[in-house]
Write a protein that holds these residues in place. Structure first.
Motif, PDB file in Angstrom:
ATOM      1  N   ASN A 171      -6.084  -4.242  24.274  1.00  0.00           N
ATOM      2  CA  ASN A 171      -6.118  -4.290  22.725  1.00  0.00           C
ATOM      3  C   ASN A 171      -5.569  -3.009  21.976  1.00  0.00           C
ATOM      4  O   ASN A 171      -6.056  -2.535  21.150  1.00  0.00           O
ATOM      5  CB  ASN A 171      -7.578  -4.434  22.579  1.00  0.00           C
ATOM      6  CG  ASN A 171      -8.093  -5.786  23.051  1.00  0.00           C
ATOM      7  OD1 ASN A 171      -7.415  -6.704  22.815  1.00  0.00           O
ATOM      8  ND2 ASN A 171      -9.206  -5.877  23.534  1.00  0.00           N
ATOM      9  N   HIS A 172      -4.391  -2.377  22.426  1.00  0.00           N
ATOM     10  CA  HIS A 172      -3.816  -1.495  21.783  1.00  0.00           C
ATOM     11  C   HIS A 172      -2.689  -2.174  21.119  1.00  0.00           C
ATOM     12  O   HIS A 172      -2.364  -3.253  21.374  1.00  0.00           O
ATOM     13  CB  HIS A 172      -3.292  -0.232  22.652  1.00  0.00           C
ATOM     14  CG  HIS A 172      -4.419   0.336  23.592  1.00  0.00           C
ATOM     15  ND1 HIS A 172      -5.166   1.650  22.916  1.00  0.00           N
ATOM     16  CD2 HIS A 172      -4.925  -0.217  24.712  1.00  0.00           C
ATOM     17  CE1 HIS A 172      -5.905   1.823  24.053  1.00  0.00           C
ATOM     18  NE2 HIS A 172      -5.783   1.068  25.079  1.00  0.00           N
ATOM     19  N   THR A 242      -2.608   4.509  20.411  1.00  0.00           N
ATOM     20  CA  THR A 242      -3.619   5.011  21.240  1.00  0.00           C
ATOM     21  C   THR A 242      -3.786   4.683  22.822  1.00  0.00           C
ATOM     22  O   THR A 242      -4.707   5.036  23.469  1.00  0.00           O
ATOM     23  CB  THR A 242      -4.917   4.293  20.668  1.00  0.00           C
ATOM     24  OG1 THR A 242      -4.954   3.005  20.738  1.00  0.00           O
ATOM     25  CG2 THR A 242      -5.269   4.856  19.078  1.00  0.00           C
ATOM     26  N   LEU A 243      -2.521   4.493  23.117  1.00  0.00           N
ATOM     27  CA  LEU A 243      -2.174   4.365  24.661  1.00  0.00           C
ATOM     28  C   LEU A 243      -0.833   4.996  25.015  1.00  0.00           C
ATOM     29  O   LEU A 243       0.067   4.836  24.423  1.00  0.00           O
ATOM     30  CB  LEU A 243      -2.038   2.886  24.879  1.00  0.00           C
ATOM     31  CG  LEU A 243      -1.669   2.445  26.445  1.00  0.00           C
ATOM     32  CD1 LEU A 243      -2.746   2.948  27.481  1.00  0.00           C
ATOM     33  CD2 LEU A 243      -1.609   1.182  26.524  1.00  0.00           C
ATOM     34  N   ILE A 257      -1.683  15.176  24.301  1.00  0.00           N
ATOM     35  CA  ILE A 257      -1.339  13.611  23.575  1.00  0.00           C
ATOM     36  C   ILE A 257      -2.777  13.186  22.965  1.00  0.00           C
ATOM     37  O   ILE A 257      -2.801  12.731  22.127  1.00  0.00           O
ATOM     38  CB  ILE A 257      -1.082  12.968  24.716  1.00  0.00           C
ATOM     39  CG1 ILE A 257       0.632  13.118  25.159  1.00  0.00           C
ATOM     40  CG2 ILE A 257      -1.114  11.466  24.085  1.00  0.00           C
ATOM     41  CD1 ILE A 257       1.197  12.261  26.132  1.00  0.00           C
ATOM     42  N   LEU A 258      -4.077  13.288  23.943  1.00  0.00           N
ATOM     43  CA  LEU A 258      -5.365  12.978  23.548  1.00  0.00           C
ATOM     44  C   LEU A 258      -5.397  13.871  22.167  1.00  0.00           C
ATOM     45  O   LEU A 258      -6.237  12.946  21.130  1.00  0.00           O
ATOM     46  CB  LEU A 258      -6.119  13.322  24.583  1.00  0.00           C
ATOM     47  CG  LEU A 258      -6.167  12.071  25.814  1.00  0.00           C
ATOM     48  CD1 LEU A 258      -6.891  12.733  26.853  1.00  0.00           C
ATOM     49  CD2 LEU A 258      -6.407  10.794  25.228  1.00  0.00           C
ATOM     50  N   SER A 259      -5.218  15.135  22.277  1.00  0.00           N
ATOM     51  CA  SER A 259      -5.631  15.991  21.017  1.00  0.00           C
ATOM     52  C   SER A 259      -5.080  15.473  19.733  1.00  0.00           C
ATOM     53  O   SER A 259      -5.568  15.082  18.551  1.00  0.00           O
ATOM     54  CB  SER A 259      -5.320  17.218  21.074  1.00  0.00           C
ATOM     55  OG  SER A 259      -6.005  17.799  22.262  1.00  0.00           O
ATOM     56  N   CYS A 260      -3.766  14.945  19.866  1.00  0.00           N
ATOM     57  CA  CYS A 260      -2.995  14.511  18.584  1.00  0.00           C
ATOM     58  C   CYS A 260      -3.341  13.235  18.311  1.00  0.00           C
ATOM     59  O   CYS A 260      -3.334  12.536  17.129  1.00  0.00           O
ATOM     60  CB  CYS A 260      -1.359  14.545  18.973  1.00  0.00           C
ATOM     61  SG  CYS A 260      -0.713  16.221  18.976  1.00  0.00           S
ATOM     62  N   MET A 261      -3.715  12.458  19.253  1.00  0.00           N
ATOM     63  CA  MET A 261      -4.364  10.898  18.947  1.00  0.00           C
ATOM     64  C   MET A 261      -5.580  11.069  18.122  1.00  0.00           C
ATOM     65  O   MET A 261      -5.720  10.450  17.104  1.00  0.00           O
ATOM     66  CB  MET A 261      -4.640  10.231  20.268  1.00  0.00           C
ATOM     67  CG  MET A 261      -3.301   9.747  20.741  1.00  0.00           C
ATOM     68  SD  MET A 261      -3.924   8.729  22.382  1.00  0.00           S
ATOM     69  CE  MET A 261      -2.308   7.855  22.958  1.00  0.00           C
ATOM     70  N   VAL A 283      -5.016   7.673  28.312  1.00  0.00           N
ATOM     71  CA  VAL A 283      -3.705   8.186  28.693  1.00  0.00           C
ATOM     72  C   VAL A 283      -3.826   7.838  30.084  1.00  0.00           C
ATOM     73  O   VAL A 283      -4.794   8.221  30.860  1.00  0.00           O
ATOM     74  CB  VAL A 283      -3.735   9.769  28.535  1.00  0.00           C
ATOM     75  CG1 VAL A 283      -2.365   9.949  29.268  1.00  0.00           C
ATOM     76  CG2 VAL A 283      -3.587  10.101  26.970  1.00  0.00           C
ATOM     77  N   TYR A 284      -2.753   6.931  30.663  1.00  0.00           N
ATOM     78  CA  TYR A 284      -2.637   6.865  32.158  1.00  0.00           C
ATOM     79  C   TYR A 284      -1.533   7.645  32.549  1.00  0.00           C
ATOM     80  O   TYR A 284      -0.241   7.888  32.283  1.00  0.00           O
ATOM     81  CB  TYR A 284      -2.081   5.376  32.475  1.00  0.00           C
ATOM     82  CG  TYR A 284      -3.349   4.221  32.069  1.00  0.00           C
ATOM     83  CD1 TYR A 284      -4.258   4.343  33.077  1.00  0.00           C
ATOM     84  CD2 TYR A 284      -3.193   3.378  30.968  1.00  0.00           C
ATOM     85  CE1 TYR A 284      -5.307   3.331  33.064  1.00  0.00           C
ATOM     86  CE2 TYR A 284      -4.112   2.433  30.999  1.00  0.00           C
ATOM     87  CZ  TYR A 284      -5.389   2.275  31.759  1.00  0.00           C
ATOM     88  OH  TYR A 284      -6.186   1.232  31.616  1.00  0.00           O
ATOM     89  N   ILE A 285      -1.753   8.574  33.911  1.00  0.00           N
ATOM     90  CA  ILE A 285      -0.921   9.354  34.523  1.00  0.00           C
ATOM     91  C   ILE A 285      -0.404   8.390  35.556  1.00  0.00           C
ATOM     92  O   ILE A 285      -0.880   7.626  36.470  1.00  0.00           O
ATOM     93  CB  ILE A 285      -1.568  10.355  35.112  1.00  0.00           C
ATOM     94  CG1 ILE A 285      -2.056  11.487  34.224  1.00  0.00           C
ATOM     95  CG2 ILE A 285      -0.564  11.066  35.986  1.00  0.00           C
ATOM     96  CD1 ILE A 285      -2.807  12.514  34.657  1.00  0.00           C
TER      97      ILE A 285
END
Length: 375
Positions: A171-172, A242-243, A257-261, A283-285
């Motif tokens: 659901n992104h 958001t993904l 990336i999480l911070s900017c999201m 975030v997936y690594i």
């Protein structure tokens, strides 16, 4: 007389060294559901290099043996030996995927139907002149497809498709991708353009920006730019992404990336919340281009997740029917959407030259090698 073929193998030794060799292996007889493939092309993917070189220090590489069967040796730092303790003394074949011609088959209808066909194959041990696999592990390539075109028909194409499928099932509505000018990144851009999915591309060089601009990519963020954080936040706010899928793994990028999201999400909040936004960020690594520890500066609230992503578990999760649909799409679009590009083609022996290893060992965008085992 038993027919043999060369196979590349990697061994971690107790003396803290890694040894890579070419050995003569007996060509196997296919079982009832198996086919024997003469391997004609196989790529050097980052996922292959992880097994090929392990944690060895590539600055210590030396080459001995003969021109036809070189022996590569490199030192493994003592502190990193624990990472490969489980493979000490094991001679391990390398190579995830390849393309070639089916020259033998077992008795089953599925196996016999592939005789004489050019196929893409997956299943490990592909840095070989011959490979025996289950017929289901083959993707029949369309007529006119060369081995070089079909060699990368599994890992990158299916991973790119899996990213878009994951976006939808979780659901992104948009995506972020790092190391975005890679072969996989270019495939993902074509998919997203074709399916009208917003994609934020993160790169680290001006040359990589140029590659994506030439393709028509809209959102291209350079981590070396002075306005990097603002540019990324603006792109995330505009796309609502958001993904993210991160190929680097180590360092600060996933956290950035999480911070900017979070910063993008806060722009639309009308009331202060000490726990941050309610927007879930994932975030997936999926790679390890950066071997440094993953570092998070937790300024992105509490609605987030950082986890690993691998293609095989994804395919198991979505099931055989969806996997077959994805494979069919790849075969049909192997010359367009899923086209791969290589810097150089080398033989198995040439792949173990100091010159070649110095290039593909860097895992740099635009410097991907293709092995031609029959050369």
């Amino acid at each position: 007389m038993t027919k043999t073929g060369l196979q590349l193998r990697s061994t971690v030794k107790e003396d803290h060294t890694l040894e890579i060799t070419l050995v003569d292996m007996a060509v196997p007889e296919p079982g009832p559901d198996e086919v024997l493939v003469q391997v004609e092309a196989t790529p050097l993917n980052p996922s292959d290099l992880a097994l090929l070189f392990g944690p060895a220090d590539l600055t210590t590489i030396r080459v001995s043996g003969t021109a036809e069967q070189p022996v590569v040796t490199a030192d493994i730092p003592a502190a990193l030996m624990k990472m490969v303790a489980g493979r000490i003394g094991q001679s391990m074949p390398v190579g995830n995927e390849a393309a070639g011609t089916v020259i033998g088959a077992g008795a089953s209808d599925a196996a016999q139907a592939l005789v004489g066909k050019r196929v893409g194959i997956i299943g490990g041990a592909m840095y070989s002149q011959y490979r025996c696999v289950n017929a289901f592990m083959c993707l029949e390539l369309e007529a006119g497809t060369t081995a070089a075109e079909g060699a990368s028909c599994f890992v990158n194409p299916l991973t790119a498709l899996a990213m878009v499928e994951t976006m939808r099932t979780e659901n992104h509505t948009a995506l972020v991708h790092t190391a975005a000018a890679s072969n996989l990144g270019q495939m993902l851009n074509r998919i997203c353009m074709n399916e009208d999915v917003a994609l934020v591309n993160i790169v680290r060089k001006v040359e990589q920006e140029a590659i994506l601009k030439a393709m028509g990519a809209k959102y291209i963020i350079n981590t070396t730019s002075d306005s990097y954080y603002d540019d990324l936040t603006d792109a995330l706010a505009e796309t609502g992404a958001t993904l993210a899928f991160d190929a680097t793994g180590g360092g600060k990028l996933a956290g950035q990336i999480l911070s900017c999201m979070e910063a993008a999400a806060l722009r639309s909040m009308t009331e202060y919340n000490g726990y941050g936004s309610d927007v879930f960020k994932q975030v997936y690594i999926y790679g390890g281009l950066d071997r440094n520890p993953t570092t998070l500066t937790r300024n992105f609230g509490f609605s987030w997740s950082l986890s690993g992503f691998l293609l095989t578990p994804f395919l198991q999760k979505v099931g055989i029917e969806k996997s077959i649909q994805m494979r069919a799409k790849v075969a049909a679009e192997i010359k367009t959407t899923f086209a791969s590009h290589y810097t150089k083609e080398v033989s198995l022996a040439e792949a173990l030259s100091l010159e070649a290893m110095a290039v593909y060992g860097k895992q740099a965008t635009g410097e991907k090698y293709l092995i031609k085992p029959q050369d």
